[in-house]
Design an enzyme around this catalytic site. Structure first.
Site, PDB file in Angstrom:
ATOM      1  CB  CYS A 199      -0.982  -0.036   1.168  1.00  0.00           C
ATOM      2  SG  CYS A 199      -2.295   1.194   1.032  1.00  0.00           S
TER       3      CYS A 199
ATOM      4  CG  HIS B 224      -3.808  -3.260   3.067  1.00  0.00           C
ATOM      5  ND1 HIS B 224      -2.827  -2.847   3.945  1.00  0.00           N
ATOM      6  CD2 HIS B 224      -4.342  -2.151   2.535  1.00  0.00           C
ATOM      7  CE1 HIS B 224      -2.791  -1.523   3.946  1.00  0.00           C
ATOM      8  NE2 HIS B 224      -3.706  -1.071   3.095  1.00  0.00           N
TER       9      HIS B 224
ATOM     10  CD  GLU C 181      -1.625  -6.023   5.448  1.00  0.00           C
ATOM     11  OE1 GLU C 181      -1.287  -6.447   4.318  1.00  0.00           O
ATOM     12  OE2 GLU C 181      -1.684  -4.827   5.745  1.00  0.00           O
TER      13      GLU C 181
END
Lengths: 388, 209, 262
Positions: free
Chosen positions: B84, B190, B192
């Site tokens: 990001c 993202h 994650e």
């Protein structure tokens, strides 16, 4: 942990139990353990097949229907998401019964369990009731059991299930509990592997000595409730699976096909705590591999070969990555750090009877002092509360 | 596992724990650090980031991390994954602030062109998006119909060389979802926070770079 | 295919999850960590967790609790409740949340909202606006768990929040909360038409059909719900559930992609 080195190692010639599981095990001339004979006796007493089973099942269904005639529900049915209770639900629907499905939420449900329950009640059109115990309260009780170092930590859950089922039977004026209890997967097991799930005195004493929070939302099945439900209301627990030629693998196939039921990989793994308890705590702290009980019963029932069972036992109860993430999750939820958990694991096991026990059970079963009759009493009581 | 240990750079820019959590769930250990020394010795780097371009670069400089990163990445060629804002600071600069980026990637960061996005679409771009992969790469060897990632940003990349873009996504128009140029790798989304789709991407970075 | 986010909203009280009706009562739903884990395993798009008593009790956000919850989330997590300083925002995000949700701070600490947006980016700041319909028409906005009226109506409050730097509006109908009466489409549309940032609608959802309406008619960019994702059936049995990907595709994403939307 029982020391099995006092006598030479021997394994039952039929099942996979051995003298490490129960040093008091005896064998007949053909090397069959006492568990084999005890299974046969229980099967003779409770299992029925063919025409006889059909007749008994009809009678059971008629009784339940008659009793619930003008009421919203004719029976109370525990639903955990596991195989046994899911299959009972499936059969209850097929037999035209009108159960209230009941689930006890102890804060450890896996997504799989919750999804299976949702599928079952939606597809079969059953109403569902959930009792959600206060998590902080339940955590405290589980920690009490862990610190007491007794073997049957699952009493905390199993007892609550009984309490919940009986409460709901009272509330809905229902006389019958529909249980998933069955001979073919759980008739026999070494007595020191479990404890009487209904003994509230034992639970309260363990809680008193090691717990910190008051039990307020916990559905205790205490003396008063027992008197009301069992003696006064005469609530009865029925085990239809013993009349339905219950085969574990075939049941799973039916559930998957008819209800989109998804498999957990092993018995009781619908609860993350239970999975951790059976995969880590029981083997490492108590030297117990509970799979042996499940597998042995199925061998006795003629549903599994000894070779197949031995093959399954060669793998660890859980894959390593699951064991690792379960431990992290369980410790996080219980609020234990590694050292605290380590201490619990290293503390020598204590017998449940080190704590107060319910005297009325001793009165009902005077020979309770002897190990062998104890497990029969425990099994008898355990048919009432059921977790798959 | 022959994967080299991963160093996650902590510029105190928002959520880095989730990256470490996901790596751990995948079985990869990682270190979170703001220490210039440890970064100078890293064998693989992840640069997460949330927030404003200018603030991020200032944090990086304030913590003394620009020099060890330049050495390790630009000179020593250690693989780095920017996530990001972490990918955006790999560029020369951003329209968001008047601050220079790390400049390892020949690209700039630009604001979404509000004229080119459809009526119902809003800025910041926030939500799950699908990607288009021009050719299989180590990061994206294959995609399936339900591959999707979580995006949350108001600015996006504009690359000099479109060959550097290994995945595209759209929000009104197409823009880079992921880039790769030598040892420099970056994702706008993202991983994650993208469930198993993100896990695949992090696993690929951990194992193949 | 056009996707919209479908977001379970979880309310925390005394460390446990509860579900309210019109911001009142509070049925116990269970342990936050396990509930979040179940939603994670269902791969939901995003999660909002609100500590509903923090402001009124003057409490700090519980960072350790956020960290435990975030550890189970491999999807974005927004956290709100009692946020009044930039330092709290920083700690909340460092603990694993993507977004900080502010409500009362819009009235009591507006400068903090701005500073937070400047530091963390507008996409990290969500302004939660709680609304009630006025008896004779129009709407009022509230803070402090619906107990304190804001001077502005929801549209004005939303505009001000965006000016302060909020990148998203969480628009919550107190009247519809927990009632299963459907979203209040009027207020959603009026706010969504007034601001350029995404608006998440919450309060009253009954089914996926309501989600579609909130987006098509209400112009919401995302939808959220509480009751329908934690209760099942006539006895309101606690049972975490979420629409399957195919159901969302058939009844929400595809209709949106096919239909024109202004």
């Amino acid at each position: 942990m029982l020391d099995g080195t006092a006598r030479p190692y021997q394994r039952c010639s039929v099942s996979v139990f051995d003298t490490l599981d129960d040093p008091g095990m005896v064998f007949d001339d053909e090397g069959r353990s006492n568990y084999y004979h005890e299974y046969q006796a229980l099967a003779r007493e409770h299992l029925r097949t063919g025409r006889e089973a059909e007749v008994l099942l009809d009678q059971l269904v008629s009784r339940v229907k008659a009793n619930g005639a003008n009421r919203p529900y004719d029976c109370i049915m525990g639903l955990s998401g596991g195989v046994d209770s899911s299959y009972v639900a499936y059969q209850a629907h097929r037999l035209g019964l009108r159960p209230l499905a009941v689930h006890f939420d102890n804060g450890w449900n896996s997504e799989l369990a919750v999804k299976n329950i949702e599928n079952i009640v939606s597809k079969l059109g059953f109403d569902l009731f959930t009792l959600v115990v206060d998590w902080d309260e339940f955590r405290d009780l589980q920690l009490a059991y862990l610190r007491a170092s007794v073997v049957d930590i699952e009493v905390a859950t199993d007892h609550a299930i009984a309490g919940t089922l009986y409460r709901l039977a009272r509330k809905h004026r229902v006389k019958y509990l529909l249980s998933g209890s069955n001979i073919s997967t759980e008739a026999v097991l070494p007595p020191h592997w479990i404890y009487n799930k209904l003994d509230h005195i034992n639970l309260l004493d363990i809680h008193r000595k090691f717990g910190k929070r008051e039990l307020r939302t916990y559905p205790l099945f205490g003396t008063a409730q027992k008197k009301l439900s069992i003696d006064i209301d005469s609530v009865e627990s029925l085990s239809p699976l013993n009349l339905l030629d219950y085969d574990y693998d075939r049941a799973k196939e039916t559930l998957a096909r008819e209800l989109g039921w998804r498999d957990y990989g092993a018995k009781h793994h619908e609860s993350i705590f239970t999975r951790f308890y059976q995969c880590h705590i029981l083997p490492q702290k108590f030297g117990i591999d509970k799979r042996k009980a499940h597998l042995s019963n199925r061998i006795f029932a003629g549903q599994l070969t000894r070779e197949a069972a031995l093959e399954k036992l060669e793998e660890p109860p859980c894959p390593d990555d699951v064991a690792r993430s379960d431990q992290a999750f369980v410790l996080k939820k219980l609020g234990l750090n590694d050292d605290e958990f380590d201490l619990i694991m290293r503390t020598p096991p204590r017998a449940h009877t080190d704590f107060a026990v319910e005297r009325s059970m001793a009165q009902r079963f005077p020979a309770m002092r002897l190990i062998r009759p104890l497990w029969r009493a425990v099994r008898g009581a355990a048919t009432i509360i059921k977790r798959d | 596992m022959t994967a080299s240990p991963i160093t996650i750079v902590d510029c105190q820019l928002g959520n880095i724990m989730s990256v470490q959590n996901m790596l751990r769930r995948l079985g990869f250990e990682s270190t979170v650090t703001s220490s210039p020394e440890r970064i100078a010795a890293a064998s693989k780097l992840i640069l997460p980031g949330v927030g404003a371009f200018g603030y991020a670069m200032n944090q990086l400089r304030k913590l003394g991390l620009e020099a060890p990163l330049q050495k390790r990445v630009a000179e020593d060629g250690v693989p780095v994954l920017g996530i990001c804002l972490g990918m955006q600071i790999l560029c020369r600069g951003s329209e968001e602030d008047d601050v220079k980026g790390l400049g390892w990637l020949p690209a700039d960061v630009v604001a979404f062109d509000s004229e080119r996005i459809e009526g119902h679409q809003r800025i910041p771009h926030m939500g799950w998006g699908e990607i288009e992969v021009p050719r299989p790469t180590r990061l994206f060897p294959a995609t399936s119909e339900d591959t999707r990632f979580y995006f949350t940003h108001a600015y996006h990349l504009s690359n000099d060389d479109e060959q550097d873009v290994v995945a595209w996504t759209t929000h009104g128009y197409a823009f880079p979802a992921a880039i790769e140029r030598g040892n420099i790798v970056g994702v706008q989304f993202h991983p994650e926070k993208s469930h198993r789709h993100g896990m695949e991407v992090l696993r690929n970075f951990a194992e193949k770079y | 295919m056009r996707r919209v986010r479908v977001i379970p909203t979880l309310l925390m009280r005394k460390g446990g999850l509860v579900k309210t009706v019109k911001f009142d009562r509070g049925v116990y739903v269970g342990d936050p960590i396990n509930t979040v884990k179940i939603f994670n395993d269902k791969e939901v798009d995003e999660l909002v967790v609100l500590d509903i008593d923090a402001t009124n009790e003057g409490r700090e956000p519980q960072i350790e609790r956020i960290r435990e919850i975030a550890g189970e989330c491999f999807m974005p997590l927004g956290y709100g409740g009692g946020v009044t300083t930039v330092d709290q925002m920083s700690r909340i995000m460092y603990a694993g949340a993507e977004k900080v949700i502010v409500n009362s701070a819009l009235a009591t600490h507006p400068a903090v909202v701005s500073e937070g947006a400047r530091r963390f980016g507008s996409q990290a700041i969500v302004a939660s606006i709680d609304v009630r319909k006025r008896f004779l028409g129009g709407y009022r906005s509230y803070t402090h768990g619906g107990t304190r009226r804001m001077p502005e109506d929801p549209v004005t409050a939303a505009r001000r929040a965006v000016e302060l730097g909020a990148g998203e509006i969480l628009l919550n109908s107190i009247d519809r909360d927990g009632t299963y009466e459907g979203y209040d489409l009027d207020v959603i549309r009026s706010v969504a038409s007034a601001v350029p940032v995404p608006v998440i609608a919450v309060g009253g959802a009954r089914n996926v059909g309501d989600f579609l309406q909130a987006v098509q008619t209400g112009k919401a960019s995302a939808v959220a719900a509480g009751s329908i994702f934690v209760f099942h059936g006539v006895h309101r049995a606690v049972l975490v559930n979420f629409p399957s990907p195919s159901l969302l595709k058939d009844q929400l994403f595809q209709p949106l992609t096919a239909g024109a939307s202004a």
